[in-house]
Design an enzyme around this catalytic site. Sequence first.
Site: not given
Length: 816
Positions: A512, A514-518, A633
């Site tokens: 997975g 997202g904007g901040f990490g993998i 969130d």
Amino acid sequence: MMAVNCTLQILLLLLFILLSPVAITAGATDTFGKGQNVTDGETLVSAGGTFTLGFFSPGASAKRYLGIWFSVSSDAVCWVANRDHPLKDTSGVLLVASDTGDLLLLDGSGEVAWSSNSPNTSSVEAQLLESGNLVVHDQRSKTILWQSFDHPSNTLLPGMKMGKNLWTGDEWYLTSWRSPDDPSPGSYRRVLEYATRLPEVVLWQQDAKAYRTGPWNGRWFNGVPEASTYAHDFPLDVTASKSEITYGYTARPGAPLTRVVVTDAGVVRRLVWDASSLAWKTFFQGPRDVCDAYGKCGAFGLCDASAASSAFCGCLQGFNPASPPAWYMRETSGGCRRNVPLNCGGNETATDGFVLVRGVKLPDTQNVSVDMSISTEECRDRCFANCSCLAYASAEIREGGGGSGCIIWTGDLVDLRYVDRGQDLYLRLAGPEIAVPKGSKFAIATVLAPVASAVAIILVLLFVICWRRKHRISRKRLNDGIPQSSAMTVPSVDLHTLKEATLNFSESHVIGQGGFGIVYKGQLPDGRTIAVKRLRQCALTRKGKCDFAREVEVMARLRHGNLIRLLAYCDEGEERILVYVYMPNKSLDLYIFGEPSLRATLSWRQRLDIINGIAQGVAYMHEGSGESVVHRDLKLQNVLLDDNWRAKVADFGTAKLFVAERVDSSLTIVNSPGYASPESLRAEMTLKCDVYSFGVVLLEILSGQRNGETQRLLLHAWGLWEQDRKMALLDPTVNLPPLSRPDSDVGSELERCIQIGLLCIQESPDDRPAMSDVVAVLTTKTSQIARPNRPGIYNQRTRFVTGQADLTRTTTIDLE
Ligand SMILES: *[C@@H]1O[C@H](CO)[C@@H](O)[C@H](O)[C@H]1NC(C)=O
Ligand SMILES: *[C@@H]1O[C@H](CO)[C@@H](O)[C@H](O)[C@H]1NC(C)=O
Ligand SMILES: *[C@@H]1O[C@H](CO)[C@@H](O)[C@H](O)[C@H]1NC(C)=O
Ligand SMILES: *[C@@H]1O[C@H](CO)[C@@H](O)[C@H](O)[C@H]1NC(C)=O
Ligand SMILES: *[C@@H]1O[C@H](CO)[C@@H](O)[C@H](O)[C@H]1NC(C)=O
């Protein structure tokens, strides 16, 4: 196993044939024509050996009858020719009349004991088919001139029909034997009633109804839920067309032998041959209990087979026994009387309404009107508009709940009972009767009023005690996760170990991003599987590092069964890595918004458990950990499922961590379209933002529909709520528990859930409950819930710049 059974059957069959006095010679043992005959002692055996035709004497009788029986079980006679005209001795003979082509049964003196009365044809032959059907057909054209399936005795075999051919006027029904020794027609008839084109099977005793199956609901007869357990092997077949209204069933290839019999005692049984024990097993029996006795509780009565303590009979809401003394003497067939007359039309101030009677075998359909073409909602309107309508129900039920079509009752509601997987009946009552459901549904209680009230007081006391105990327990559970000392910390782990666990952060291990990490899947040397979240370098500003430290600090204190557990962290050099327990069942949105088969994975009970779990997890974050943490969130992608399908709230992404006391105005606005509360878009951050998101999550879990930035789902849910059509919100693929189970009150559970969901999405944060209140009402079924107002529904698209939404998108484990 199968082969052994087969061999056994064939052996038995051979044995049987050998023991039969004389088998008809060579070749076509299932057929005979003109000039041939079957005498007493000879038999005809169907091609596959399943059925035998011959002469027999039932039970203790010495009289001789011509019949067809199962070869494996010679006392399982399924058809008798000369039911009314037994032969006195063994001189009978069955032959095809040489002049008319009739099938004739003659006695010793040549008198006709029975004849088929088939059409006069020159070249005919008789054949016993493998289905058990004895047919007379034209030798050349093979046209069937006569068949025993058109003249049923007491048995319905696969391929036979009950009902009526509307062209020819032929009718088919079963008649019981008079006694086990006497196959002449007895007092019970099993008839398909079709006056309304909504067929139901009724067992008549002389001229009185003895037992109804309930109307066909599209899948089974409403009062015979057992059918759902054998419909796979023996598919039921109801036809209601211009040419026929019939009921029958077939047998799938390889299915065991089966028959439906009306016994001389008036019991209908579906029997299935168990080849391993060589016995017939009962798959269904009707009437099955006191409540199946037709009209047991009279008009507007309701029978509950599990209510032995109130003598099984009660009155519908808004009704009381017509004669209380008679009810006291268990004479309940007089039924119940309406307390307050219906107010139809006349009076604006006191209008009628409907109450729901759940899970019943629908009342007698003799005088109903049926319309298959309208929806249940239109049915309600039609009923409401017609003063003579007393109740309505769906005519067909669909897989997974819901229904369509319309049945309207205008006369007495007779023969109503609770039944497993029963249907919903909507009963018309005068306004005042709807508001106050009578406490004592079962009217024996009103006769014994003083006792009842004493019992009620005790029950109330018990309830209060239980509630308090439960409340205490749930409090305790909430507190279980609180760390005993605030010194509890998350261990750090060295980068080397994590590199080994993820094959040096290999692409193939990514699950997975997202904007901040993998997020990578990894395996520790001790075999544990972990999820490794590695922050992107670009996110590692001074503030980013600060946020990271804070997440680790706060996560160290957040220990709860419904929150994902942070196992370790790593902050070597410029690396910032979080290590979590790996969740094999991935995230909730995969199931809720997935293919129908994936959706069906989560049953009603599991969905409730998940909703509960999320609520407990968030309540703990808000109030249970000593500090108030806002998730900010909450959404389906951020709820992970462990191997027991337990919900784990996840992704306390660095950017979203927020401690209420330390207001941080520089905080990025974090929002996922569809889940964001109105005030969070104005950068106001309170605990109630999570409550709003939880409300959306809850409604999505129930409905399987995505809300999205247009707030489509919230509008839909509110609309259904206002129209009192709550059941329509439920995802139709959800597996519901059987209605008979005490915990199966899906309708009211769903209603409570929707109500909670709507309260959570109220416009003003002050109108939303605290998460701990949500947990309390979810876990105690009886607590009062406020009525929701119109929720804060607004189109988020107008507020969102797509780019901004992307920027604030956070790491989610949306896999594959
Ligand atoms: C039945 O058939 C046999 C020969 O197959 C014959 O001898 C006998 O007379 C027949 N009986 C009758 C009643 O026709
Ligand atoms: C049956 O048909 C034949 C010729 O088709 C005729 O000779 C005979 O009389 C008919 N029998 C009856 C009973 O109608
Ligand atoms: C309407 O019904 C209410 C309650 O049944 C009753 O009090 C009132 O008098 C009725 N009004 C008329 C105009 O009948
Ligand atoms: C249907 O109507 C007939 C005629 O009015 C009546 O005799 C019968 O009892 C009614 N059946 C039911 C189940 O109410
Ligand atoms: C009300 O329903 C009854 C029975 O179905 C029907 O005969 C009657 O015509 C209906 N009345 C109106 C006004 O629709």
